[in-house]
Design an enzyme around this catalytic site. Structure first.
Site, PDB file in Angstrom:
ATOM      1  N   CYS A 162       5.454   0.257  -0.276  1.00 27.86           N
ATOM      2  CA  CYS A 162       5.921   1.290   0.635  1.00 27.86           C
ATOM      3  C   CYS A 162       7.400   1.225   0.977  1.00 27.86           C
ATOM      4  O   CYS A 162       8.065   0.218   0.871  1.00 27.86           O
ATOM      5  CB  CYS A 162       5.185   1.309   1.960  1.00 27.86           C
ATOM      6  SG  CYS A 162       3.427   1.129   1.821  1.00 27.86           S
ATOM      7  N   TYR A 190      13.883  -6.830  -8.914  1.00 26.99           N
ATOM      8  CA  TYR A 190      13.197  -5.670  -9.463  1.00 26.99           C
ATOM      9  C   TYR A 190      13.118  -4.474  -8.532  1.00 26.99           C
ATOM     10  O   TYR A 190      13.358  -3.352  -8.947  1.00 26.99           O
ATOM     11  CB  TYR A 190      11.778  -6.083  -9.865  1.00 26.99           C
ATOM     12  CG  TYR A 190      10.897  -4.954 -10.287  1.00 26.99           C
ATOM     13  CD1 TYR A 190      11.027  -4.373 -11.557  1.00 26.99           C
ATOM     14  CD2 TYR A 190       9.918  -4.440  -9.437  1.00 26.99           C
ATOM     15  CE1 TYR A 190      10.215  -3.324 -11.957  1.00 26.99           C
ATOM     16  CE2 TYR A 190       9.108  -3.398  -9.832  1.00 26.99           C
ATOM     17  CZ  TYR A 190       9.263  -2.846 -11.094  1.00 26.99           C
ATOM     18  OH  TYR A 190       8.456  -1.816 -11.484  1.00 26.99           O
ATOM     19  N   GLY A 242       7.162   3.566  -3.772  1.00 27.37           N
ATOM     20  CA  GLY A 242       5.791   4.020  -3.593  1.00 27.37           C
ATOM     21  C   GLY A 242       5.633   5.408  -4.149  1.00 27.37           C
ATOM     22  O   GLY A 242       6.233   6.339  -3.631  1.00 27.37           O
ATOM     23  N   ASN A 270       5.658  -0.697   6.307  1.00 22.75           N
ATOM     24  CA  ASN A 270       5.848  -1.330   5.010  1.00 22.75           C
ATOM     25  C   ASN A 270       5.644  -2.818   5.188  1.00 22.75           C
ATOM     26  O   ASN A 270       6.401  -3.462   5.917  1.00 22.75           O
ATOM     27  CB  ASN A 270       7.274  -1.060   4.500  1.00 22.75           C
ATOM     28  CG  ASN A 270       7.609  -1.879   3.269  1.00 22.75           C
ATOM     29  OD1 ASN A 270       6.720  -2.255   2.508  1.00 22.75           O
ATOM     30  ND2 ASN A 270       8.887  -2.175   3.089  1.00 22.75           N
ATOM     31  N   GLY A 271       4.634  -3.361   4.550  1.00 15.21           N
ATOM     32  CA  GLY A 271       4.423  -4.790   4.656  1.00 15.21           C
ATOM     33  C   GLY A 271       2.964  -5.160   4.513  1.00 15.21           C
ATOM     34  O   GLY A 271       2.163  -4.395   3.969  1.00 15.21           O
TER      35      GLY A 271
END
Lengths: 474, 474, 474, 474
Positions: A10, A250, A36, A110-111
């Protein structure tokens, strides 16, 4: 790595005091699309009312002009996510909008909480009603169920219970709220554009809306923006910094500045370090588009070999692959990438990628290069062998699918049919980044997990919602 | 009445111990389609897992074979509803699926709680997190928040707090649960088919799956079906029976048996009573398809006048009307109905309908009959003038849109341009039904409301969810 | 007959000199929806340009407000059809729009040419390029390939070559053109509304747009409307009139006037004649909705038995049936119809339908009535046994699927499990209609075909277009 | 150039004697996606029957697994195209399937006939019926109307009439046919894979299906493949070779071999020549992704400046732009591209692109680079100023929209706000390609058109088909 073998969990974006918050938010989450691609949503606030539009798919698939016109207001939060494989009840697509005693609340996250199962059981015991399998909902129940007197105290009360990786943006009352976990696993930054305040997972999203980056949300910081004022609260005890090293390798966009460092430059340096540590007798250096290209350029620079575009993307490929061959993953790679035989024919080729997950993509690439006439193929990876899953917000495959967890480098080389293979070591990676070791999380390479899930695998016992089972936690 | 001026607030269906619960449930809710055409959903249970498929539209629009194949299991509940005007976040479409300390729970509800606003405020104060504007969620929060020790006791605890009209079906653990409010406003029946137990809003839905009707769920009864055993619980104090008289007049299917009475026969008798009380010098009796046809036949029988199909449906019309004329509601009627001039030309026509809501439909029908050559048009209505809204589960227009709340019968006659107009009185309606007065709710005709909403209009303060604002309570 | 076992081969509509030709045409083809539910289209002319919108499905599925807004102009033709089972290349959906030396031409056609294969081969030999399997295209190639000097002469030249059933509407240049074959198999009428001229397959479509019926297009007449002037041309030699008797029995709308006769009245008379010829000792008469109801009413009137609604439609059923039972056709009937046990329980029931094609529908209806408690079921059919296919525009099943072609009436009765069964004879049907025998086509009942297909079955050699094979001729 | 300012007019692919021709064709046209993103189609032949699936959109949007399963057979042709802006009647999407005296024929075409209007008028005069505005249909009518005795002679007869650019693939009877115009404007190659023969617009499509490139279809060659035999026919008189130079500059894939030359290598050489002719005092060279990157690399090599990825694509952007700013084209560029400030901040930047059409994209790029901190921006274009439209198969804007047709280089530089601007000259471009001048068509740069349209602008008089007007010729 050419595709989504590793999928980030996310990206978040928030804006307040903006003339058209929905459109700003749309541009912001579109710039976070790489974090995402399976679901997107925006919530706006106008007066006291919240409006939401969200759905499965990519940002431009979920939103059109009509959708944005249906989202009036000067404050908004947005979210992009992995994990919803379609289906008619994508109950995990964020942001969530709920009503509590504090009125309507919107949240995007997000997490990954390592103590989610414990907190979920605890809140259920007190009467909480869950509508998804998302960690995010745990935060909402802790908040709504807090016995503190004020909204912010209830939020602080809730946040103090959390362990793991979390970057959260919320709309509560007239506030835009952003919080980052005390370890700082995932990035979160603050920006401005005119009178508007912005928070976003990456600086590139602030650039995309032509805003200015102000600073990071600090690890452990709760930022509350209301009536043009920014308040900073520190609800948490101090924790060691654990910035995700894989964001550099990445995930993050090359044009983002991450934890204070320029991502593109870091990737070029990884290639330079890689070249010095693992040279190859070769004629040309090519990168795997697009993640491997900066490191390939660095490798070329440090080695003195020429860089060229020996692999190119096929621009017209969607996300569904209808390949006739049985080796379908390889088929997918072949539809997405093509080797340029004018570059590689008769050459000894160094091919640089950012990582190897399962190995299938690399295998296909080596074969394609050989079929295009490469005389030798030397594979160089600008990160260490990935030997363990991530518990802090990246959706990695199970350990037994990670090729480097199952075999050593010589056997991987043989499997991939490369003439030589080398990975960066963790030490060299840190050297390239110029970061001190203790400040990063590199558990996927080292097994050195800063936090353990409280009840590992507990989510597997949660029943399915919808015909297409939703993915795990955010 | 030819269209959905009055819209019922839902139908429910449940089945347990069935070889293909999803398909049985599909046929069941399809047979209840007249009770709600704007949203449909099914939840099935297989082992401990619940799966849901739901969406806006009619049953056959929401479900296809793939959707049913994605819903395995031997128990299911389903729902049809009015009130969701599309949009990407139809958060009110039922059934709801949540997880509480008792595990996954699915619930579907037909009715309207008169004390919903009070209960919602109370549960929010205790930390409840709401995700919709639906009354149904109130029930779930009361259930999840109860401090009773067992699942059934927690449910009883919750149900005792409710006031208003409610027929609820639930899947909890391995149970199928059905409950009907102590006043019995809305119908709910139990049936069997082989080993399977069925609950449904109407007997016609049990017929549609080739089951046998066993009995009504009694007003105030909680039925719990588990492991083939049926338990009956009476959580409520005794209340006066208040069976909705309008189910007979308009809503229920003619082939249903309602509160123990045959609906079709009742409608024919309404026409007979109407003919004796309000005869007309005429040549032919026609009904407004399809609701007015049984009463028209009864009128013809009792008056000795011939019955004929003087109005026919246009089979090809959808629910969107693209009429060029400014009088769009009338345009809608003209697209749905046509007068048969071979029947009405030169004739004195009695036209029978079940009700008049706003008056626009009746106006269009009178005009169509005259244009087709009718010499006189005598309008007869097989129910009393509707003067007030329903608070117990029917989505009536506001009072100021009800033509009979604004003017008396002579003025309505003039407005509709009928040669004569007569309604059944409440007394004659009860006579036709053969029901004793106190057992029915006829508040929409008499203003005699058995229960008042605790905070009328409170739902208007709830913020919108989604670009297309969700409708009111279920 | 409750469903589309027999499917008409299209309806046509045209209008000129209208303020909003597209919307008028939309209402017109919607009123003809019963003549074709698998494809719909409208072409409008504005200045010299034609615009087309068409697609698979019903009128309201193909058109929305945006589609109509995209069709400006004062002249339009429209079409509804059977035969296109979806697929991405519905090349047979009409109207067709082409360009010839005479500029853009639009054409829509209802019928079936018996010499289509011969004409197709002949035009192909001269260089014609076909894009569909439709007969309509044959007409276009004859027109475009004619060596006559004027547009109308080229059209006359083409029409003279045709044999079979055809009602064609066209837009050529500034003209609206309508033509009907010299036998007059299918209906076609002319109407007016203000300055606008209208042509339509049935009078009900003219009523639906609030126009006035002027007269039939005569068999063998070519009507050309241009600049407000109507020209009548007789291109054909005189042929015996062959009005399709099955339009009365089943296809035409009850509110249409057909070949000068009122359809609803004719159907009631069929029931009356049926009652006198084939009485039954019974308690009640019910019709199969909606086609059998007028004849059931006639049967009731002539027999003195009471008429009642013993079978009702389920309003919520779409066209896809997801029945769990293996007997899927019967399942389809059960989803569409329900028996009213309050009417039939313990009764001797006469059930009247308009026709029997395969027998599966009737079988299901008899079983449903018995399950609902009927003591005896006496089936009466208001048309003769159907023993042969139609070559003149109705898409009947092959002969071996027609139950009356395979067995006699006693065996059909046994198959359907009825207590008695009777059909109208051809003579009694004509008596009911009051029509002289030679003027009608009753080949499907008598085998007396006025015209034979030149090369029967030739269309089977035409290759498929598209994944979903297109249906036969229009 | 980062987007579709110039849009190619199609790609073609054909295969015969393949085990799954549809899937091979799918992969082939997907590899040609860059040549046309607005429509795609495949026709397969099984026995004597042709099946077609086509529609608006990109290959992966038009096709899914079900569509491919619906296309059985061992021979196929496919097409991708620009020009269909949606709408329900995309009558120009190819391949076309028709029936002539020679049976079913499928055809797909890349190019533009300069004498189309004349041929169209002539065939219409002879009775041809046109269903689209496509040039392709002209070819079919010439073929079907030929008086030659054999299929191939009829085809030759038709082809001899054509002037302009055309690469055509056809399925006729059991043959796969491919033809290329005698000037050889567009590429067309032949390949093999096992027993299968393949034809394709570019070699990359043959690589994508893992076939081997055999040779070009020669300019003026008609290739007929049947029963495993390949026949080569030369229907045309000899013409001067006119290979499109712009295929090298922009259109062809970098991994294709075009007219015998490696495209990627040619583009790198263009950059090298550009650097030598137009050096810049700068610190870094960046390319505009992805078209400008090979030339940027060449520029860097020849100049000794470092190459870096100073502009990156935003991976998540669709083709619809919902930008809030009024300058929408620039907004589109900002959504697609981002500048990497770590590369350009404080630097003197050379930015290399392949071409400038309207100038809006370049303007946005210069501004983005400056906003990201570039100190100087030197724009270098690896092709000459484009001053005229293409009549041979590329859909260029009108001349008055071409910035280089309206102003000279110094004024363009000022408009774009670049510190310096240089284009390759035609001579230097030819030098880079190593091609002799007379063999190429460079009319868009030089105005030296080898063929003129017979009736320029004639297509504007063709009436519209469908609400969304179809685009011009193929």
């Amino acid at each position: 790595m050419s595709g989504p073998s590793l999928r980030h969990e996310c990206g978040v974006f928030g804006v307040i005091d903006d003339v058209d918050a929905a459109r700003t938010c749309f541009l912001g989450i579109q710039a976070l699309q790489h974090r995402g691609q399976e679901g997107a949503g925006i919530v706006t606030r106008e007066g006291d009312a919240l409006r939401v539009h969200k759905g499965p798919g990519r940002v431009h698939e979920v939103f059109d002009d009509g959708a944005l016109r249906g989202l009036p207001g000067s404050a908004a939060i947005g979210h992009v996510r992995y994990g919803t494989a379609g289906g008619s009840a994508p109950s995990n697509v964020q942001p969530f909008v709920v009503v509590t005693r504090d009125g309507p609340v919107a949240v995007a996250h997000n997490g990954n909480l390592t103590n989610a199962a414990v907190l979920r059981a605890e809140t259920e015991e007190r009467g909480a009603v869950y509508t998804s399998t998302s960690d995010t909902e745990v935060i909402l129940h802790l908040f709504a169920g807090s016995e503190q007197r004020t909204v912010i105290n209830r939020l602080v009360d809730a946040l103090r219970r959390l362990e793991g990786a979390f970057c959260v943006v919320m709309l509560i009352g007239q506030r835009l709220v952003a919080v980052r976990d005390p370890w700082g696993f995932r990035p979160l930054v603050v920006g401005r554009r005119g009178d508007a305040w912005i928070v976003a997972s990456e600086t590139a999203a602030i650039d995309a809306v032509r805003g200015e980056v102000v600073r990071e949300v600090e690890p452990g910081e709760l930022v509350v923006i209301e009536d043009g004022a920014v308040e900073s609260i520190r609800p948490f005890g101090r924790q060691p910094r654990k910035a995700c090293i894989f964001e550099y390798v990445y995930f993050a966009r090359p044009d983002s500045t991450l934890f204070g460092y320029d991502v593109y430059g870091a990737r070029v340096r990884m290639g330079e370090v890689l070249a010095r540590a693992f040279p190859a007798k070769a004629d040309v250096v090519v990168g795997v588009p697009s993640g491997g290209e900066p490191a390939a350029l660095g490798y070329a620079r440090a080695s003195g070999l020429p860089f060229a575009h020996g692999l190119v993307r096929n621009p017209g490929v969607g996300r569904t692959f209808l390949d006739p061959s049985a080796r379908s993953r390889e088929g997918g790679v072949r539809q997405k990438l093509a080797a340029v035989s004018g570059v590689v024919r008769g050459q000894r080729v160094v091919v640089v990628d950012d990582s190897i997950v399962r190995g299938t993509t690399s295998q296909a690439i080596v074969r394609m290069l050989r079929e295009a006439g490469a005389r030798e193929v030397h594979l160089r990876i600008s990160s260490p062998p990935m030997t363990g899953p991530c518990f802090y917000g990246i959706d990695t495959p199970d350990r037994d699918q990670l090729v480097a967890a199952r075999m050593d480098v010589p056997r991987i080389r043989a499997l991939l049919d490369a003439d030589s293979l080398a990975y960066l070591s963790v030490e060299l990676l840190r050297e390239a980044l110029g970061m001190a070791g203790p400040g990063t999380c590199d558990a996927c390479f080292t097994g050195d997990y800063p936090l353990q899930p409280a009840v590992p695998g507990a989510t597997a016992q949660v029943p399915l919602f919808g015909p297409a089972p939703g993915a795990g936690a955010e």
